[in-house]
Design a protein around this motif. Structure first.
Motif, short mmCIF file in Angstrom:
data_model
loop_
_atom_site.label_atom_id
_atom_site.label_comp_id
_atom_site.label_asym_id
_atom_site.label_seq_id
_atom_site.Cartn_x
_atom_site.Cartn_y
_atom_site.Cartn_z
N TRP A 195 14.92 4.59 6.52
CA TRP A 195 15.06 4.12 7.89
C TRP A 195 16.34 3.38 8.25
O TRP A 195 16.54 3.07 9.42
CB TRP A 195 13.85 3.26 8.31
N TRP A 252 2.57 -1.48 -2.42
CA TRP A 252 3.50 -2.06 -1.44
C TRP A 252 3.00 -3.47 -1.24
O TRP A 252 1.94 -3.64 -0.67
CB TRP A 252 3.48 -1.30 -0.11
N SER A 263 8.85 -7.35 6.92
CA SER A 263 8.00 -6.27 7.41
C SER A 263 8.41 -5.81 8.81
O SER A 263 7.74 -6.09 9.80
CB SER A 263 6.54 -6.74 7.39
C1 BG6 Z 1 5.19 1.89 5.58
C2 BG6 Z 1 6.67 1.77 5.37
O1 BG6 Z 1 4.99 2.51 6.81
O2 BG6 Z 1 4.44 0.75 5.69
C3 BG6 Z 1 7.13 0.40 4.90
O3 BG6 Z 1 7.14 2.76 4.51
C4 BG6 Z 1 6.35 -0.65 5.63
O4 BG6 Z 1 8.51 0.31 5.10
C5 BG6 Z 1 4.89 -0.51 5.24
O5 BG6 Z 1 6.81 -1.95 5.47
C6 BG6 Z 1 3.98 -1.55 5.85
O6 BG6 Z 1 4.12 -1.54 7.23
P1 BG6 Z 1 4.40 -2.88 8.03
O7 BG6 Z 1 4.77 -2.47 9.41
O8 BG6 Z 1 3.14 -3.65 7.97
O9 BG6 Z 1 5.54 -3.56 7.30
#
Ligand code: BG6
Length: 474
Positions: free
Chosen positions: A112, A410, A417
């Motif tokens: 991104w 993650w 975020s």
């Molecule tokens: C995914 C992305 O969509 O979700 C990450 O690949 C992102 O980059 C993760 O941080 C969690 O989403 P968010 O919006 O809660 O950070």
């Protein structure tokens, strides 16, 4: 059989910081967040300087793989395509550190952060960006391909284009269906062009794509619902996975889109190229399923909650004439409105394996929570429960014969975020933003270590009963 990969995933903009260091040029996110006065990733968790400590902690936490992305604005300095040696040197250090800890690097080429000099020329709305991307990817293969054996072209093209061009909450912040279709198409074309370049270079490795996977469920078994489910599958999943894995844009999707969009950018030679250059594996980022019902009323509405508990319950998706999202009342939701539904991961893997028959990596899974980074040891039992249930889902699918080869949480440490800033925390290691960005393992860090060391045997197992809801017409 090769060792199962247990790792953590991050993205360059979300963790590196050092936004003006090492000759990095500005990205679309720098410009967008600065201009709008929003919380940004200028410093993030300073992985740019602390990567050694972060990777060492991953190793000490039992992890054997690290999924990270390369920042295009660190590697290619300008439209001419000049290579920035300082950027290359940074990723050489990072990759070598992984290898010195016996951590397998899985590299995302684009997560991104687009160089602003390309955004200034319409970014993903411009076919020339596909060529610029392929040049950048080739530089990555040439410089890092001797040590990196697992590549993915894009992270979540669907989430990126919907957010940037349809919902308008990511750069470039537009709300335009035609642009969404054009940008999506060019990203998928760029992905295929890059798979082609990878094969032509005869590199010794595998190349895939990472998709924001939302398995679709229907409210009932009526034919109307099944048709709406098909539209929803096309909307959420098929136009990425069918193209990447089977080289085909679904015909009924093209038919539907041709009613409202100009599709003249889709050239026959592109479609042939997409058909011939499909991926070796599929990366699935799983956060939630989507439950839908047939479209009833209202304009297309796409509302995402980027404000957490302040706006809990406001998220909404209606795609006019296609479907409406339903939020089951009996389900549990995070403060950011994400449904917690582990079984969707199990069911999604099964569907994906059956349909594409390609190796699968769960390239992201995790939960965002409010936590206090100043605490010595965060007791994140909610994350542990979430992870237990989702890893259980992966193991159930694997035991039924689905070829799942890795799981990446993650995230291995707290990071930025996107529009939710740093208050939405995902890490197994806390980052104390108020105290010099100190790293402090949470309880989940030790828990994950045990899971890995036991090869998944310490997971509390819950078998699933036979599937009893909806099906998808393919
Ligand atoms: C995914 C992305 O969509 O979700 C990450 O690949 C992102 O980059 C993760 O941080 C969690 O989403 P968010 O919006 O809660 O950070």
């Amino acid at each position: 059989m090769k060792e199962f990969l247990w790792g953590g995933a991050t993205a360059s903009y979300q963790c590196e910081g050092g936004f003006q260091e090492g000759n990095r040029v500005p990205s679309n996110w720098d410009r967008y967040l600065h201009e709008n006065g929003l919380e940004n990733g200028d410093v993030a968790c300073d992985h740019y300087h602390r990567y050694e400590e972060d990777i060492r902690m991953m190793k000490e936490g039992g992890q054997n793989s690290y999924r990270f992305s390369i920042a295009w604005p660190r590697i290619i300095s300008n439209r001419k395509g000049d290579v920035n040696e300082e950027g290359v040197a940074f990723y050489n250090r990072l990759i070598d550190t992984c290898l010195s800890y016996e951590i397998v690097p899985m590299v995302t080429i684009f997560h991104w952060d687009l160089p602003q000099y390309l955004e200034d020329e319409s970014g993903w709305l411009n076919r020339k960006t596909c060529e610029a991307y392929t040049h950048y990817a080739k530089v990555c293969f040439e410089r890092f391909g001797d040590r990196v054996k697992l590549w993915t072209t894009f992270n979540e093209p669907r989430y990126y284009t919907f957010s940037g061009y349809l919902i308008g909450n990511y750069p470039p912040g537009h709300q335009n269906l035609q642009e969404t279709v054009t940008a999506s198409y060019y990203m998928m074309l760029a992905s295929a062009m890059t798979v082609k370049a990878y094969r032509e270079g005869s590199y010794d490795g595998k190349i895939g794509i990472v998709h924001s996977f939302s398995p679709v469920y229907g409210v009932d078994m009526t034919v109307k619902t099944q048709i709406a489910m098909r539209y929803a599958e096309n909307f959420y999943n098929n136009w990425i996975l069918d193209v990447a894995a089977m080289g085909q844009i679904p015909g009924d999707l093209l038919d539907k889109l041709s009613d409202c969009c100009d599709l003249s950018m889709m050239l026959p030679e592109d479609l042939e190229l997409m058909q011939r250059h499909t991926v070796d594996f599929i990366g699935l980022n799983y956060y939630a399923r989507v439950m839908i019902k047939p479209y009833e009323t209202g304009e297309t509405t796409l509302i995402v909650n980027n404000k957490g508990s302040k706006e809990k319950g406001t998220s909404q998706t209606i795609v006019k004439d296609w479907f409406e999202q339903v939020r089951p009342k009996e389900s549990r939701y995070t403060e950011w409105d994400t449904e917690i539904f582990p079984r969707g991961l199990y069911e999604g893997i099964r569907r994906c394996w059956k349909k594409y028959h390609l190796p699968i990596y769960i390239t992201e899974n995790g939960i965002g929570l409010y936590e206090d980074g100043a605490e010595e040891k965060i007791d994140d039992r909610e994350r542990i429960e979430f992870m237990n249930q989702h890893i259980n889902a992966v193991l159930n699918a694997k035991e039924e014969g689905c070829d799942v080869r890795g799981f990446y949480v993650w995230s291995p440490f707290d990071l930025y975020s996107w529009k939710n800033g740093t208050e939405k925390r995902y890490g197994l290691v806390a980052v104390d933003y108020e105290n010099g960005l100190a790293r402090k393992p949470k309880k989940s860090y030790e828990w994950y270590k045990e899971v890995i060391e036991s090869k998944g045997n310490s997971i509390r197992r819950e078998p699933y009963e036979e599937v009893s809801y909806g099906f998808t017409i393919n």
